[in-house]
Design a protein around this motif. Structure first.
Motif, mmCIF file in Angstrom:
data_model
loop_
_atom_site.group_PDB
_atom_site.id
_atom_site.type_symbol
_atom_site.label_atom_id
_atom_site.label_comp_id
_atom_site.label_asym_id
_atom_site.label_seq_id
_atom_site.Cartn_x
_atom_site.Cartn_y
_atom_site.Cartn_z
ATOM 1 N N TRP A 192 0.805 -1.212 0.000
ATOM 2 C CA TRP A 192 0.000 0.000 0.000
ATOM 3 C C TRP A 192 0.842 1.268 0.000
ATOM 4 O O TRP A 192 1.885 1.343 0.648
ATOM 5 N N VAL A 193 0.328 2.250 -0.711
ATOM 6 C CA VAL A 193 0.851 3.616 -0.653
ATOM 7 C C VAL A 193 -0.158 4.421 0.156
ATOM 8 O O VAL A 193 -1.339 4.495 -0.215
ATOM 9 N N THR A 194 0.276 5.002 1.258
ATOM 10 C CA THR A 194 -0.669 5.676 2.142
ATOM 11 C C THR A 194 0.025 6.775 2.933
ATOM 12 O O THR A 194 1.229 6.996 2.797
ATOM 13 N N PHE A 195 -0.745 7.447 3.748
ATOM 14 C CA PHE A 195 -0.243 8.563 4.539
ATOM 15 C C PHE A 195 0.329 8.075 5.873
ATOM 16 O O PHE A 195 -0.016 6.992 6.347
ATOM 17 N N PRO A 196 1.168 8.868 6.526
ATOM 18 C CA PRO A 196 1.669 8.491 7.856
ATOM 19 C C PRO A 196 0.524 8.427 8.864
ATOM 20 O O PRO A 196 -0.535 9.017 8.669
ATOM 21 N N LYS A 197 0.760 7.749 9.981
ATOM 22 C CA LYS A 197 -0.280 7.612 10.996
ATOM 23 C C LYS A 197 -0.679 8.953 11.597
ATOM 24 O O LYS A 197 -1.782 9.101 12.134
ATOM 25 N N SER A 198 0.197 9.942 11.506
ATOM 26 C CA SER A 198 -0.139 11.269 12.036
ATOM 27 C C SER A 198 -1.160 12.002 11.170
ATOM 28 O O SER A 198 -1.745 12.991 11.611
ATOM 29 N N ASN A 199 -1.378 11.520 9.960
ATOM 30 C CA ASN A 199 -2.319 12.152 9.043
ATOM 31 C C ASN A 199 -3.683 11.473 9.183
ATOM 32 O O ASN A 199 -3.782 10.254 9.082
#
Length: 302
Positions: free
Chosen positions: A191-198
């Protein structure tokens, strides 16, 4: 203390000369000199000193200059605010837009403001949700266009609709010809995804948990533009609304396949702080809301 005297003093400091300040203010030089003299008499301090290279402030003059700038800025804001109550919105409005929405929202928003509110200056700041919402809390932004989820405990959040999440794939992906894809079918994908902070990371985390698997992350990205680029380059698949990648879909660079089991969707809308909302921002708010609603297919408007 008169505002005209502060304006004259601020112009002298900026331009380093009485004559140049007089030209800007469209008055005779003696009027500027008298304004400075009145301020010096009122405070009992020398505010300026003349040198071969021009006029320079004394330490007291520097301090007065800083306060004068703040006062004049606030007067300009007040004038804009009062003008807006006469039905003529005027002034500067700062709008934050999360990068996920920027590619589809910014251009039509600018065009609509130009057409409907010609005396309002629109300033756009693009970024990630957390940074933009913090700027909103600090009063540096008037409105923020967001996607869910949003922590709106200390602000007003207006929902304008929902967008269905799609699996974003390369055209040569094994599932690219499907009409719909269940989450269980992509359990082994990268997967390509955002960091957990986002907050957008929850698009993947929440739905994969419902489907009973833990996603393998191949690339963590910061912006929606990066997400599309990494998927196109073959680093994995992603989750996103098809409406936000229509350019890449038309070019055949990416495919968007609707998700099922669970049916995943995200909300879009905008946030603002009711306690510090300014009147010119209310005019922009109506335009922003209309443009956000136009991003949502009619049958999916909530």
């Amino acid at each position: 203390m008169e505002l005209r005297d502060l304006r004259a003093f601020a112009a002298v400091l900026e331009l380093r000369g009485m004559t140049r300040a007089a030209r800007r203010l469209h008055v005779v030089q003696s009027a500027v000199s008298q304004a400075v003299k009145r301020l010096e008499q009122e405070f009992g301090l020398q505010l300026l000193e003349r040198r071969p290279d021009g006029v320079h402030p004394t330490p007291a003059g520097e301090a007065l200059g800083r306060f004068a700038e703040r006062i004049l800025d606030n007067v300009a804001l007040l004038e804009d605010e009062m003008a807006s109550y006469r039905g003529h919105a005027r002034g500067v409005v700062n709008v934050g837009v999360v990068s996920t929405l920027a590619v589809r929202l910014v251009a039509p928003l600018v065009r609509a403001v130009d057409a409907e509110l010609p005396d309002v200056t629109l300033r756009i700041k693009e970024g990630i949700a957390g940074d933009l919402l913090e700027s909103l809390r600090l009063g540096r932004l008037d409105l923020v266009a967001v996607v869910s989820p949003v922590d709106g405990e200390d602000m007003k959040v207006v929902s304008t609709g929902q967008l269905r999440l799609n699996f974003v794939l390369r055209p040569d992906h094994r599932l690219a010809d499907r009409r719909e894809i269940a989450f269980a079918e992509v359990a082994e994908e990268q997967w390509v995804t955002f960091p957990k902070s986002n907050p957008a990371r929850r698009w993947l985390d929440d739905n994969s948990r419902k489907a009973g698997f833990r996603p393998v992350i191949s690339a963590e990205i910061e912006t929606f533009t990066q997400m599309k680029a990494f998927v196109e380059a073959g680093h994995g698949i992603a989750l996103a609304p098809a409406e936000l990648i229509d350019h890449e879909l038309r070019l055949g660079l990416l495919r968007a396949i609707p998700s099922i089991e669970p049916h995943a969707a995200i909300g879009i809308g905008y946030a603002y702080d009711e306690s510090i909302s300014r009147q010119p921002a209310a005019a922009i708010q109506k335009v922003l809301e209309e443009q956000l609603r136009r991003l949502v297919p009619r049958e999916r408007v909530t």
